[in-house]
Motif scaffolding. Structure first.
Motif, PDB file in Angstrom:
ATOM      1  N   ASN A 133       0.826  -1.154   0.045  1.00 55.73           N
ATOM      2  CA  ASN A 133       0.195   0.086   0.155  1.00 55.73           C
ATOM      3  C   ASN A 133       0.805   1.329   0.011  1.00 55.73           C
ATOM      4  O   ASN A 133       1.175   1.694   1.188  1.00 55.73           O
ATOM      5  N   ALA A 155      -8.547   2.960  -6.573  1.00 54.22           N
ATOM      6  CA  ALA A 155      -8.447   1.823  -6.699  1.00 54.22           C
ATOM      7  C   ALA A 155      -7.079   1.433  -7.219  1.00 54.22           C
ATOM      8  O   ALA A 155      -6.083   0.376  -6.403  1.00 54.22           O
ATOM      9  N   HIS A 210      -4.599   1.276  -3.975  1.00 55.46           N
ATOM     10  CA  HIS A 210      -5.100   0.687  -2.739  1.00 55.46           C
ATOM     11  C   HIS A 210      -5.467  -0.669  -3.266  1.00 55.46           C
ATOM     12  O   HIS A 210      -6.648  -1.056  -3.833  1.00 55.46           O
ATOM     13  N   SER A 214      -6.354  -4.395  -3.617  1.00 55.56           N
ATOM     14  CA  SER A 214      -7.498  -4.977  -3.051  1.00 55.56           C
ATOM     15  C   SER A 214      -7.213  -5.987  -1.695  1.00 55.56           C
ATOM     16  O   SER A 214      -7.902  -6.108  -0.831  1.00 55.56           O
ATOM     17  N   LEU A 251      -6.632  -3.644   1.398  1.00 55.51           N
ATOM     18  CA  LEU A 251      -7.756  -2.734   1.688  1.00 55.51           C
ATOM     19  C   LEU A 251      -8.170  -3.006   3.170  1.00 55.51           C
ATOM     20  O   LEU A 251      -8.456  -3.815   3.659  1.00 55.51           O
ATOM     21  N   THR A 252      -8.311  -1.607   3.915  1.00 58.20           N
ATOM     22  CA  THR A 252      -8.745  -1.600   5.336  1.00 58.20           C
ATOM     23  C   THR A 252     -10.269  -1.607   4.779  1.00 58.20           C
ATOM     24  O   THR A 252     -10.856  -1.378   4.052  1.00 58.20           O
ATOM     25  N   GLN A 295     -11.089   1.824   3.953  1.00 59.79           N
ATOM     26  CA  GLN A 295     -11.021   1.884   2.200  1.00 59.79           C
ATOM     27  C   GLN A 295     -11.883   1.141   1.645  1.00 59.79           C
ATOM     28  O   GLN A 295     -12.236   1.590   0.368  1.00 59.79           O
ATOM     29  N   THR A 296     -12.389  -0.018   2.072  1.00 56.74           N
ATOM     30  CA  THR A 296     -13.310  -0.945   1.149  1.00 56.74           C
ATOM     31  C   THR A 296     -14.799  -0.126   1.244  1.00 56.74           C
ATOM     32  O   THR A 296     -15.268   0.100   0.213  1.00 56.74           O
ATOM     33  N   ILE A 313     -14.367   2.517  -1.553  1.00 57.16           N
ATOM     34  CA  ILE A 313     -14.291   2.041  -2.902  1.00 57.16           C
ATOM     35  C   ILE A 313     -15.879   1.808  -3.365  1.00 57.16           C
ATOM     36  O   ILE A 313     -16.378   2.086  -4.384  1.00 57.16           O
TER      37      ILE A 313
END
Length: 197
Positions: free
Chosen positions: A14, A83, A86, A88, A91-92, A95-96, A99
């Protein structure tokens, strides 16, 4: 002789996005949100209360395709840039969520650009033709006049067009408000990460 590649060597990282990527993301997000707030909460109300209805409708019919396409492009670019920065696998939860918010914004923008916006504009043109044939459309303001209410009561095709317009306009407005909310949440997400102004 090289040893086996460890899982750490192949895992995505990341990484901090470059300043150019950050700038582009801010430009697209702020352009989209600023445009949406202006069109939704300022320009629409001012023009709707000051211009003849048909003039207001004509202006909206000319501007909205640009508005919807610019909003869709900004939403897509925001999703893409976020995206890209970050992966997949890393992803925290926050962050999810971000998205998902960008994806919802893209979906709502595309629906408005490709379907609800054009259908609303086409129905509006048909409504205006019927109204002009009855000497209506030059009244100022969006509140239904007695003449338009009477026309709805006596003309079934006009009544049907009015109902269709109300439905598609409401769906288009809902998509637009969804995009405003999504972009507002995305701006909040970015602001919460600023260390200084």
């Amino acid at each position: 002789m090289e040893g086996p590649v460890s899982s750490q060597d192949t895992m995505p990282t990341n990484t901090e996005p470059s300043n150019t990527i950050k700038l582009l993301h801010l430009v697209f997000l702020s352009t989209s949100w600023g445009m949406q707030v202006w069109v939704t909460f300022v320009a629409g109300f001012v023009m709707g209360s000051r211009l003849p209805r048909h003039t207001f409708g004509f202006i909206q019919g000319e501007l909205f395709p640009y508005y919807f396409h610019i909003g869709s492009a900004c939403a897509f670019l925001n999703l893409t840039l976020f995206a890209m920065c970050h992966p997949s696998e890393l992803l925290t939860e926050e962050q999810t969520t971000q998205i998902i918010i960008f994806f919802v914004c893209v979906a709502a923008s595309v629906l408005n650009t490709q379907w609800f916006g054009p259908v609303t504009s086409d129905i509006m043109v048909d409504l205006h033709l019927v109204e002009r044939s009855h000497g209506l459309g030059q009244e100022v303001g969006l509140v239904a006049t007695k003449s338009r209410r009477e026309l709805r009561a006596t003309n079934p095709s006009y009544r049907q067009l009015s109902q269709q317009f109300t439905l598609y306009h409401a769906l288009s407005s809902l998509c637009n408000l969804c995009c405003v909310a999504c972009n507002g949440l995305s701006l909040y997400y970015l602001a919460s990460r600023l260390s200084a102004l």
